[in-house]
Design a protein around this motif. Structure first.
Motif, mmCIF file in Angstrom:
data_model
loop_
_atom_site.group_PDB
_atom_site.id
_atom_site.type_symbol
_atom_site.label_atom_id
_atom_site.label_comp_id
_atom_site.label_asym_id
_atom_site.label_seq_id
_atom_site.Cartn_x
_atom_site.Cartn_y
_atom_site.Cartn_z
ATOM 1 N N ALA A 1 49.762 35.959 43.351
ATOM 2 C CA ALA A 1 49.146 35.288 42.233
ATOM 3 C C ALA A 1 47.622 35.443 41.929
ATOM 4 N N THR A 2 47.013 36.182 43.038
ATOM 5 C CA THR A 2 45.527 36.497 42.991
ATOM 6 C C THR A 2 45.011 37.431 42.017
ATOM 7 N N PRO A 3 45.827 38.459 41.688
ATOM 8 C CA PRO A 3 45.540 39.122 40.571
ATOM 9 C C PRO A 3 45.217 38.346 39.135
ATOM 10 N N GLN A 4 46.217 37.379 39.140
ATOM 11 C CA GLN A 4 46.434 36.755 37.926
ATOM 12 C C GLN A 4 45.231 35.743 37.411
ATOM 13 N N PHE A 5 44.408 35.329 38.446
ATOM 14 C CA PHE A 5 43.278 34.238 38.345
ATOM 15 C C PHE A 5 41.988 34.858 38.971
ATOM 16 N N MET A 6 42.065 35.796 39.657
ATOM 17 C CA MET A 6 40.907 36.097 40.448
ATOM 18 C C MET A 6 39.513 36.398 39.500
ATOM 19 N N PHE A 7 39.612 36.682 38.285
ATOM 20 C CA PHE A 7 38.423 36.920 37.516
ATOM 21 C C PHE A 7 38.213 35.737 36.556
ATOM 22 N N THR A 8 39.020 34.597 36.514
ATOM 23 C CA THR A 8 39.009 33.472 35.645
ATOM 24 C C THR A 8 37.938 32.880 35.678
ATOM 25 N N LYS A 9 37.053 32.477 34.522
ATOM 26 C CA LYS A 9 35.898 31.523 34.825
ATOM 27 C C LYS A 9 35.774 31.014 33.347
ATOM 28 N N GLN A 10 35.197 29.793 33.414
ATOM 29 C CA GLN A 10 34.592 28.882 32.085
ATOM 30 C C GLN A 10 33.719 29.717 31.382
ATOM 31 N N LYS A 11 33.692 29.915 30.296
ATOM 32 C CA LYS A 11 32.564 30.519 29.586
ATOM 33 C C LYS A 11 32.638 30.072 27.891
ATOM 34 N N ALA A 12 31.718 29.517 27.430
ATOM 35 C CA ALA A 12 31.435 29.185 26.139
ATOM 36 C C ALA A 12 32.618 28.389 25.580
ATOM 37 N N ASN A 13 33.051 27.309 26.700
ATOM 38 C CA ASN A 13 34.145 26.352 26.318
ATOM 39 C C ASN A 13 35.393 26.973 26.568
#
Length: 384
Positions: A190-202
């Motif tokens: 699962a790590t490759p699926q979410f490792m770069f996810t972040k909140q940006k401009a709502n």
């Protein structure tokens, strides 16, 4: 064309592209806040506007309702499984360990759906920590559920087809060790699926390094298709095919019921997950402009949303397939109902079984022992 990064795959997209928000972006789609979603248009090579606003608006309402239903039924069913397994005084078996972990992974998965529903309806999006955790739990629960279904299939294969060789290995301690390994594998995959996810401009999106923007979404989709569907399906099909051959050679009148349950496991998994994985594959082809026509892109967006929701409802069916079909679990639900009734009525309610029911139970125990004689599958699951 101006390229942007999406929340689901990270592949460069036209900033005018309008996909569905929420978990639909999990493998293939970017996420935008509802207030900005209708401002965008997708343009084909002939520069004709491809308005997807109406598809997105329908999808927002459709997904919000269905995510809520999946959450409610998935939460209730899997919690009942957990309560049944943890509150029982009977000795646990390796099957119970796997069923418990399957229910926990499904609970982790459905627990993210209220957050995605809120994200669909809200204009504020997530906080950065909520964005990361929701996406991480979503994928860990997703892969964990698929992997535990596969492990249960392998365990049934060992218990019935290779009974003599696996008798000493199918212990509770062995089940705990295998379960920990499955959780570790689910986190790793699962790590490759979410490792770069972040909140940006709502918006909860993937902020990928420039060098990975074209390669990463393809790898993620391939991983979802292979490890989240094709490989588990092949393993399940092989295991249950061998199990059926073994059951056909056993003279037991309960054989027909066991074979029906086996068919149900494979067919339900195939029917619920195949359409969604086909759409993931088509969305991967769409990265390479295989669908330049506007109508095809609209149909692809709508079909992906619908098939995704169908696939997610599979977590609601797991308790029925692996637990609710068992007489022991139905008996547990009856006891639980009587206890709740006693609390509401304010006086104790005694649970008793008729002579016919007791005789039936003893008769089925004898038949079960006869089946065990042929298969050595005497794990005595609390639920089955």
């Amino acid at each position: 064309m101006v390229c942007d990064r999406d929340s689901g795959t990270g592949w460069p997209i036209d900033t005018s592209e309008v996909p569905f928000p929420g978990p639909a972006q999990a493998f293939t789609m970017p996420t935008y806040s509802p207030e900005s979603i209708l401002e965008y248009f997708e343009y084909d090579e002939s520069a004709e506007a491809c308005d997807l606003g109406d598809i997105v608006a329908i999808g927002t309402v459709f997904l919000s309702i269905l995510y809520s239903l999946v959450f409610a039924f998935g939460l209730l069913g899997n919690l009942l499984v957990v309560f049944a397994l943890t509150n029982s005084q009977k000795p646990k078996s390796i099957t119970d360990i796997y069923l418990l972990n399957l229910a926990l992974s499904d609970l982790l998965f459905v627990a993210t759906l209220p957050f995605w529903t809120h994200y669909l309806m809200s204009e504020q999006g997530f906080h950065n920590a909520v964005c990361k955790l929701t996406t991480a739990f979503f994928f860990i629960g997703f892969f964990g559920g698929i992997f535990f279904i596969t492990v249960i299939s392998i365990d049934r294969y060992l218990a019935i087809v290779l009974a003599a060789n696996s008798m000493n290995n199918r212990t509770v301690q062995h089940g705990v060790t295998i379960s920990l390994g499955v959780w570790a594998a689910a986190i790793l995959v699962a790590t490759p699926q979410f490792m770069f996810t972040k909140q940006k401009a709502n918006e909860c999106l993937g902020d990928y390094p420039e060098v990975l923007q074209e390669l990463w979404p393809v790898l993620r989709n391939v991983e979802a298709n292979l490890l989240g569907f094709l490989l588990p399906l092949l393993i399940m099909s092989y295991c249950y095919f061998r199990i059926m051959r073994t059951l056909f050679s056993c003279k037991n009148h309960k054989k027909a019921k066991a074979i029906k349950l086996i068919f149900l496991v494979v067919i339900v998994f195939f029917l619920f997950w195949t359409p969604y994985n086909i759409m993931i594959f088509l969305e991967t082809l769409n990265l390479y402009d295989f669908f330049p026509n506007c109508d095809m892109k609209r149909d692809l967006r709508l079909a992906l949303s619908v098939t995704e929701t169908i696939a997610f409802t599979h977590c609601c069916l797991n308790p029925f397939i692996y637990a609710f079909a068992g007489e022991k679990f139905r008996r547990y639900l009856y006891h639980l109902y009587r206890k709740c009734l006693a609390v509401l009525c304010g006086h104790p309610v005694h649970v008793s079984f008729s002579r016919t029911e007791s005789q039936t139970s003893r008769r089925e125990s004898i038949l079960s022992s006869n089946f065990t004689h042929h298969t050595s599958d005497g794990d005595g699951s609390i639920l089955l």
